[in-house]
Write a protein that holds these residues in place. Sequence first.
Motif, PDB file in Angstrom:
ATOM      1  N   ASN A 257      -1.862  -3.111   7.999  1.00  0.00           N
ATOM      2  CA  ASN A 257      -0.628  -2.461   8.424  1.00  0.00           C
ATOM      3  C   ASN A 257      -0.692  -1.023   7.957  1.00  0.00           C
ATOM      4  N   GLY A 258      -0.304  -0.092   8.826  1.00  0.00           N
ATOM      5  CA  GLY A 258      -0.355   1.314   8.462  1.00  0.00           C
ATOM      6  C   GLY A 258       0.650   2.126   9.238  1.00  0.00           C
ATOM      7  N   ILE A 259       0.688   3.414   8.922  1.00  0.00           N
ATOM      8  CA  ILE A 259       1.612   4.344   9.553  1.00  0.00           C
ATOM      9  C   ILE A 259       0.814   5.365  10.351  1.00  0.00           C
TER      10      ILE A 259
ATOM     11  N   THR B 198      -4.511   8.545  14.598  1.00  0.00           N
ATOM     12  CA  THR B 198      -4.943   8.374  13.219  1.00  0.00           C
ATOM     13  C   THR B 198      -3.891   7.566  12.491  1.00  0.00           C
ATOM     14  N   VAL B 199      -4.328   6.493  11.819  1.00  0.00           N
ATOM     15  CA  VAL B 199      -3.431   5.627  11.065  1.00  0.00           C
ATOM     16  C   VAL B 199      -3.844   5.671   9.603  1.00  0.00           C
ATOM     17  N   THR B 200      -2.864   5.848   8.716  1.00  0.00           N
ATOM     18  CA  THR B 200      -3.119   5.832   7.279  1.00  0.00           C
ATOM     19  C   THR B 200      -2.702   4.479   6.726  1.00  0.00           C
ATOM     20  N   VAL B 201      -3.641   3.808   6.060  1.00  0.00           N
ATOM     21  CA  VAL B 201      -3.398   2.509   5.443  1.00  0.00           C
ATOM     22  C   VAL B 201      -3.386   2.718   3.933  1.00  0.00           C
ATOM     23  N   SER B 202      -2.289   2.317   3.287  1.00  0.00           N
ATOM     24  CA  SER B 202      -2.157   2.479   1.839  1.00  0.00           C
ATOM     25  C   SER B 202      -2.213   1.118   1.152  1.00  0.00           C
ATOM     26  N   ARG B 203      -2.721   1.133  -0.073  1.00  0.00           N
ATOM     27  CA  ARG B 203      -2.769  -0.087  -0.875  1.00  0.00           C
ATOM     28  C   ARG B 203      -2.595   0.310  -2.331  1.00  0.00           C
TER      29      ARG B 203
ATOM     30  N   ASP C 128       5.104   5.753  13.493  1.00  0.00           N
ATOM     31  CA  ASP C 128       5.196   4.359  13.926  1.00  0.00           C
ATOM     32  C   ASP C 128       4.501   3.469  12.905  1.00  0.00           C
ATOM     33  N   LEU C 129       5.047   2.276  12.694  1.00  0.00           N
ATOM     34  CA  LEU C 129       4.429   1.281  11.824  1.00  0.00           C
ATOM     35  C   LEU C 129       3.660   0.305  12.712  1.00  0.00           C
ATOM     36  N   VAL C 130       2.348   0.157  12.467  1.00  0.00           N
ATOM     37  CA  VAL C 130       1.494  -0.626  13.355  1.00  0.00           C
ATOM     38  C   VAL C 130       0.622  -1.598  12.568  1.00  0.00           C
ATOM     39  N   THR C 131       0.115  -2.598  13.285  1.00  0.00           N
ATOM     40  CA  THR C 131      -0.917  -3.494  12.770  1.00  0.00           C
ATOM     41  C   THR C 131      -2.184  -3.201  13.559  1.00  0.00           C
ATOM     42  N   ILE C 132      -3.299  -3.019  12.829  1.00  0.00           N
ATOM     43  CA  ILE C 132      -4.576  -2.714  13.473  1.00  0.00           C
ATOM     44  C   ILE C 132      -5.581  -3.806  13.138  1.00  0.00           C
ATOM     45  N   ARG C 133      -6.573  -3.971  13.992  1.00  0.00           N
ATOM     46  CA  ARG C 133      -7.591  -5.009  13.818  1.00  0.00           C
ATOM     47  C   ARG C 133      -8.946  -4.406  14.145  1.00  0.00           C
TER      48      ARG C 133
ATOM     49  N   LEU D  72       2.586  -3.107  17.646  1.00  0.00           N
ATOM     50  CA  LEU D  72       3.510  -2.067  17.202  1.00  0.00           C
ATOM     51  C   LEU D  72       4.668  -2.761  16.504  1.00  0.00           C
ATOM     52  N   LEU D  73       4.815  -2.534  15.198  1.00  0.00           N
ATOM     53  CA  LEU D  73       5.846  -3.222  14.428  1.00  0.00           C
ATOM     54  C   LEU D  73       7.194  -2.512  14.483  1.00  0.00           C
ATOM     55  N   LYS D  74       7.181  -1.181  14.313  1.00  0.00           N
ATOM     56  CA  LYS D  74       8.431  -0.433  14.275  1.00  0.00           C
ATOM     57  C   LYS D  74       8.168   0.989  14.739  1.00  0.00           C
ATOM     58  N   SER D  75       9.064   1.496  15.583  1.00  0.00           N
ATOM     59  CA  SER D  75       8.910   2.848  16.094  1.00  0.00           C
ATOM     60  C   SER D  75      10.225   3.604  15.941  1.00  0.00           C
ATOM     61  N   PRO D  76      10.337   4.471  14.927  1.00  0.00           N
ATOM     62  CA  PRO D  76      11.586   5.211  14.729  1.00  0.00           C
ATOM     63  C   PRO D  76      11.960   6.090  15.924  1.00  0.00           C
ATOM     64  N   ALA D  77      10.984   6.693  16.580  1.00  0.00           N
ATOM     65  CA  ALA D  77      11.273   7.563  17.721  1.00  0.00           C
ATOM     66  C   ALA D  77      11.852   6.759  18.882  1.00  0.00           C
TER      67      ALA D  77
END
Length: 111
Positions: free
Chosen positions: A7-9, A21-26, A56-61, A77-82
Motif C-alpha cells: 500500500n502506498g501514496i 510514482t508511488v511511495t511505500v513507507s514502512r 491517492d492511496l493505492v495497492t500495487i502488485r 485504488l483505495l482512496k482518492s481525495p481529489a
Amino acid sequence: MPPMGFNGIVTKAGFMDKTVTVTVSRWVIHKLTGKRIERSKKYLIHDEKNQLRKDDLVTIRNCPPISAMKRFRLERLLKSPATERDIARAQIAQAATSTITAGRKTISLTS
C-alpha cells in the motif's frame, strides 16, 4: 519472485504516460537504540488508464517487467481525495440548482 503487494501514496502523476510514482513507507526498529524509524521507497507503477492523481492511496502488485524501471502494476485504488472532492462539489452544485429563490419565498424543486 513471489507475489508482493504494497500500500502506498501516489507522489507524482501526470508527467509520464501510463506511469506514476508511488511511495511505500514502512516502520523498522533501529538495532542499537530500539527506536522506530520510518523508511520509504519509491516505485514506478504502470497505470493503464491514467486514472491516478497525486495523494491517492493505492495497492500495487509486482508483475513481469513492463519497461526498464517498471516492475509493479496498479492493483486497486483505495482512496482518492481529489475524486471525493469532485463528488462533494457536484452534490453541492446539484443542491444549489434544485432550490430557486423567488423574491422572499424559497421554492424547492425536489420531490
